[in-house]
Design a protein around this motif. Structure first.
Motif, PDB file in Angstrom:
ATOM      1  N   MET A 145       0.818  -1.187   0.000  1.00 44.87           N
ATOM      2  CA  MET A 145       0.000   0.000   0.000  1.00 44.87           C
ATOM      3  C   MET A 145       0.868   1.260   0.000  1.00 44.87           C
ATOM      4  O   MET A 145       0.552   2.217  -0.694  1.00 44.87           O
ATOM      5  N   ALA A 146       1.955   1.258   0.768  1.00 46.25           N
ATOM      6  CA  ALA A 146       2.843   2.426   0.822  1.00 46.25           C
ATOM      7  C   ALA A 146       3.460   2.693  -0.550  1.00 46.25           C
ATOM      8  O   ALA A 146       3.601   3.843  -0.957  1.00 46.25           O
ATOM      9  N   HIS A 147       3.810   1.619  -1.258  1.00 43.49           N
ATOM     10  CA  HIS A 147       4.403   1.792  -2.594  1.00 43.49           C
ATOM     11  C   HIS A 147       3.383   2.385  -3.559  1.00 43.49           C
ATOM     12  O   HIS A 147       3.709   3.289  -4.339  1.00 43.49           O
ATOM     13  N   ASP A 148       2.143   1.894  -3.523  1.00 43.37           N
ATOM     14  CA  ASP A 148       1.088   2.417  -4.404  1.00 43.37           C
ATOM     15  C   ASP A 148       0.824   3.894  -4.119  1.00 43.37           C
ATOM     16  O   ASP A 148       0.678   4.696  -5.045  1.00 43.37           O
ATOM     17  N   LEU A 149       0.763   4.245  -2.845  1.00 46.36           N
ATOM     18  CA  LEU A 149       0.560   5.639  -2.470  1.00 46.36           C
ATOM     19  C   LEU A 149       1.713   6.499  -2.961  1.00 46.36           C
ATOM     20  O   LEU A 149       1.515   7.584  -3.513  1.00 46.36           O
ATOM     21  N   GLY A 150       2.929   6.015  -2.760  1.00 48.72           N
ATOM     22  CA  GLY A 150       4.100   6.751  -3.229  1.00 48.72           C
ATOM     23  C   GLY A 150       4.061   7.000  -4.712  1.00 48.72           C
ATOM     24  O   GLY A 150       4.410   8.092  -5.191  1.00 48.72           O
ATOM     25  N   GLN A 151       3.621   6.004  -5.471  1.00 49.72           N
ATOM     26  CA  GLN A 151       3.521   6.165  -6.927  1.00 49.72           C
ATOM     27  C   GLN A 151       2.480   7.208  -7.294  1.00 49.72           C
ATOM     28  O   GLN A 151       2.683   8.018  -8.207  1.00 49.72           O
ATOM     29  N   LEU A 152       1.359   7.219  -6.565  1.00 53.57           N
ATOM     30  CA  LEU A 152       0.323   8.226  -6.821  1.00 53.57           C
ATOM     31  C   LEU A 152       0.846   9.636  -6.558  1.00 53.57           C
ATOM     32  O   LEU A 152       0.585  10.563  -7.340  1.00 53.57           O
ATOM     33  N   VAL A 153       1.576   9.816  -5.462  1.00 54.39           N
ATOM     34  CA  VAL A 153       2.151  11.123  -5.134  1.00 54.39           C
ATOM     35  C   VAL A 153       3.149  11.531  -6.218  1.00 54.39           C
ATOM     36  O   VAL A 153       3.114  12.662  -6.714  1.00 54.39           O
ATOM     37  N   TYR A 154       4.018  10.600  -6.590  1.00 49.71           N
ATOM     38  CA  TYR A 154       5.010  10.887  -7.637  1.00 49.71           C
ATOM     39  C   TYR A 154       4.322  11.283  -8.948  1.00 49.71           C
ATOM     40  O   TYR A 154       4.683  12.288  -9.570  1.00 49.71           O
ATOM     41  N   ASP A 155       3.332  10.494  -9.372  1.00 44.44           N
ATOM     42  CA  ASP A 155       2.649  10.767 -10.639  1.00 44.44           C
ATOM     43  C   ASP A 155       1.987  12.136 -10.637  1.00 44.44           C
ATOM     44  O   ASP A 155       2.081  12.884 -11.611  1.00 44.44           O
ATOM     45  N   ARG A 156       1.314  12.472  -9.542  1.00 42.27           N
ATOM     46  CA  ARG A 156       0.628  13.770  -9.466  1.00 42.27           C
ATOM     47  C   ARG A 156       1.634  14.918  -9.412  1.00 42.27           C
ATOM     48  O   ARG A 156       1.460  15.939 -10.075  1.00 42.27           O
ATOM     49  N   ARG A 157       2.703  14.743  -8.622  1.00 40.63           N
ATOM     50  CA  ARG A 157       3.732  15.790  -8.512  1.00 40.63           C
ATOM     51  C   ARG A 157       4.354  16.072  -9.867  1.00 40.63           C
ATOM     52  O   ARG A 157       4.481  17.229 -10.276  1.00 40.63           O
ATOM     53  N   THR A 158       4.726  15.018 -10.595  1.00 39.35           N
ATOM     54  CA  THR A 158       5.374  15.229 -11.889  1.00 39.35           C
ATOM     55  C   THR A 158       4.386  15.780 -12.921  1.00 39.35           C
ATOM     56  O   THR A 158       4.770  16.574 -13.774  1.00 39.35           O
ATOM     57  N   ILE A 176      -3.010  10.351   8.268  1.00 43.85           N
ATOM     58  CA  ILE A 176      -4.119  10.972   7.540  1.00 43.85           C
ATOM     59  C   ILE A 176      -3.978  12.494   7.499  1.00 43.85           C
ATOM     60  O   ILE A 176      -4.177  13.094   6.440  1.00 43.85           O
ATOM     61  N   PRO A 177      -3.605  13.172   8.599  1.00 39.57           N
ATOM     62  CA  PRO A 177      -3.408  14.621   8.487  1.00 39.57           C
ATOM     63  C   PRO A 177      -2.333  14.988   7.447  1.00 39.57           C
ATOM     64  O   PRO A 177      -2.492  15.961   6.712  1.00 39.57           O
ATOM     65  N   LEU A 178      -1.270  14.213   7.371  1.00 42.97           N
ATOM     66  CA  LEU A 178      -0.235  14.489   6.374  1.00 42.97           C
ATOM     67  C   LEU A 178      -0.756  14.210   4.965  1.00 42.97           C
ATOM     68  O   LEU A 178      -0.465  14.958   4.026  1.00 42.97           O
ATOM     69  N   LEU A 179      -1.558  13.174   4.809  1.00 47.07           N
ATOM     70  CA  LEU A 179      -2.163  12.899   3.501  1.00 47.07           C
ATOM     71  C   LEU A 179      -3.060  14.054   3.057  1.00 47.07           C
ATOM     72  O   LEU A 179      -3.091  14.404   1.884  1.00 47.07           O
ATOM     73  N   ARG A 180      -3.768  14.647   4.015  1.00 45.77           N
ATOM     74  CA  ARG A 180      -4.605  15.815   3.684  1.00 45.77           C
ATOM     75  C   ARG A 180      -3.742  16.975   3.173  1.00 45.77           C
ATOM     76  O   ARG A 180      -4.090  17.632   2.192  1.00 45.77           O
ATOM     77  N   ARG A 181      -2.625  17.222   3.862  1.00 45.04           N
ATOM     78  CA  ARG A 181      -1.721  18.293   3.424  1.00 45.04           C
ATOM     79  C   ARG A 181      -1.147  18.002   2.048  1.00 45.04           C
ATOM     80  O   ARG A 181      -1.056  18.900   1.198  1.00 45.04           O
ATOM     81  N   LEU A 182      -0.761  16.758   1.811  1.00 43.42           N
ATOM     82  CA  LEU A 182      -0.243  16.378   0.497  1.00 43.42           C
ATOM     83  C   LEU A 182      -1.300  16.584  -0.586  1.00 43.42           C
ATOM     84  O   LEU A 182      -1.009  17.128  -1.655  1.00 43.42           O
ATOM     85  N   ALA A 183      -2.527  16.150  -0.311  1.00 45.54           N
ATOM     86  CA  ALA A 183      -3.602  16.306  -1.289  1.00 45.54           C
ATOM     87  C   ALA A 183      -3.831  17.774  -1.629  1.00 45.54           C
ATOM     88  O   ALA A 183      -3.935  18.139  -2.806  1.00 45.54           O
ATOM     89  N   ARG A 184      -3.869  18.622  -0.605  1.00 44.30           N
ATOM     90  CA  ARG A 184      -4.045  20.066  -0.859  1.00 44.30           C
ATOM     91  C   ARG A 184      -2.897  20.615  -1.696  1.00 44.30           C
ATOM     92  O   ARG A 184      -3.113  21.360  -2.645  1.00 44.30           O
ATOM     93  N   ALA A 185      -1.672  20.236  -1.334  1.00 52.89           N
ATOM     94  CA  ALA A 185      -0.496  20.737  -2.044  1.00 52.89           C
ATOM     95  C   ALA A 185      -0.451  20.235  -3.488  1.00 52.89           C
ATOM     96  O   ALA A 185       0.113  20.893  -4.353  1.00 52.89           O
ATOM     97  N   LEU A 186      -1.061  19.081  -3.733  1.00 56.18           N
ATOM     98  CA  LEU A 186      -1.082  18.499  -5.077  1.00 56.18           C
ATOM     99  C   LEU A 186      -2.368  18.847  -5.824  1.00 56.18           C
ATOM    100  O   LEU A 186      -2.630  18.299  -6.899  1.00 56.18           O
ATOM    101  N   ASP A 187      -3.167  19.754  -5.263  1.00 57.64           N
ATOM    102  CA  ASP A 187      -4.432  20.162  -5.867  1.00 57.64           C
ATOM    103  C   ASP A 187      -5.253  18.927  -6.224  1.00 57.64           C
ATOM    104  O   ASP A 187      -5.675  18.739  -7.365  1.00 57.64           O
ATOM    105  N   ALA A 188      -5.439  18.067  -5.228  1.00 66.42           N
ATOM    106  CA  ALA A 188      -6.157  16.810  -5.431  1.00 66.42           C
ATOM    107  C   ALA A 188      -7.100  16.566  -4.259  1.00 66.42           C
ATOM    108  O   ALA A 188      -6.956  17.157  -3.198  1.00 66.42           O
ATOM    109  N   ASP A 189      -8.063  15.686  -4.477  1.00 63.39           N
ATOM    110  CA  ASP A 189      -8.965  15.261  -3.413  1.00 63.39           C
ATOM    111  C   ASP A 189      -8.393  14.018  -2.754  1.00 63.39           C
ATOM    112  O   ASP A 189      -7.826  13.157  -3.425  1.00 63.39           O
TER     113      ASP A 189
END
Length: 71
Positions: free
Chosen positions: A1-14, A46-59
């Motif tokens: 799960m951590a790897h999948d999440l990391g890939q999602l963050v990477y894909d959105r960031r790039t 979860i609070p950090l995921l919320r911050r990441l989502a906001r920073a990545l302009d994502a839900d």
């Protein structure tokens, strides 16, 4: 799960054209933390995921899906 999440963050960031340092600044984090998340080396809270989502302009969507019982 951590790897999948990391890939999602990477894909959105790039897709947004952001560097790890730029994303870290948007989240109030350090670049090595972003690197660990993207590499699947850590599972954010979860609070950090919320911050990441906001920073990545994502839900952020969290879903529980029941297992199907064997017939």
């Amino acid at each position: 799960m951590a790897h999948d999440l990391g890939q999602l963050v990477y894909d959105r960031r790039t897709a947004l054209g952001l560097s790890q340092a730029e994303l870290a600044e948007r989240c109030g984090m350090k670049q090595p933390q972003i690197s660990r998340i993207e590499g699947g080396g850590t599972m954010p809270t979860i609070p950090l995921l919320r911050r990441l989502a906001r920073a990545l302009d994502a839900d952020l969507t969290i879903e529980l899906t029941p297992h199907h019982a064997a017939a």
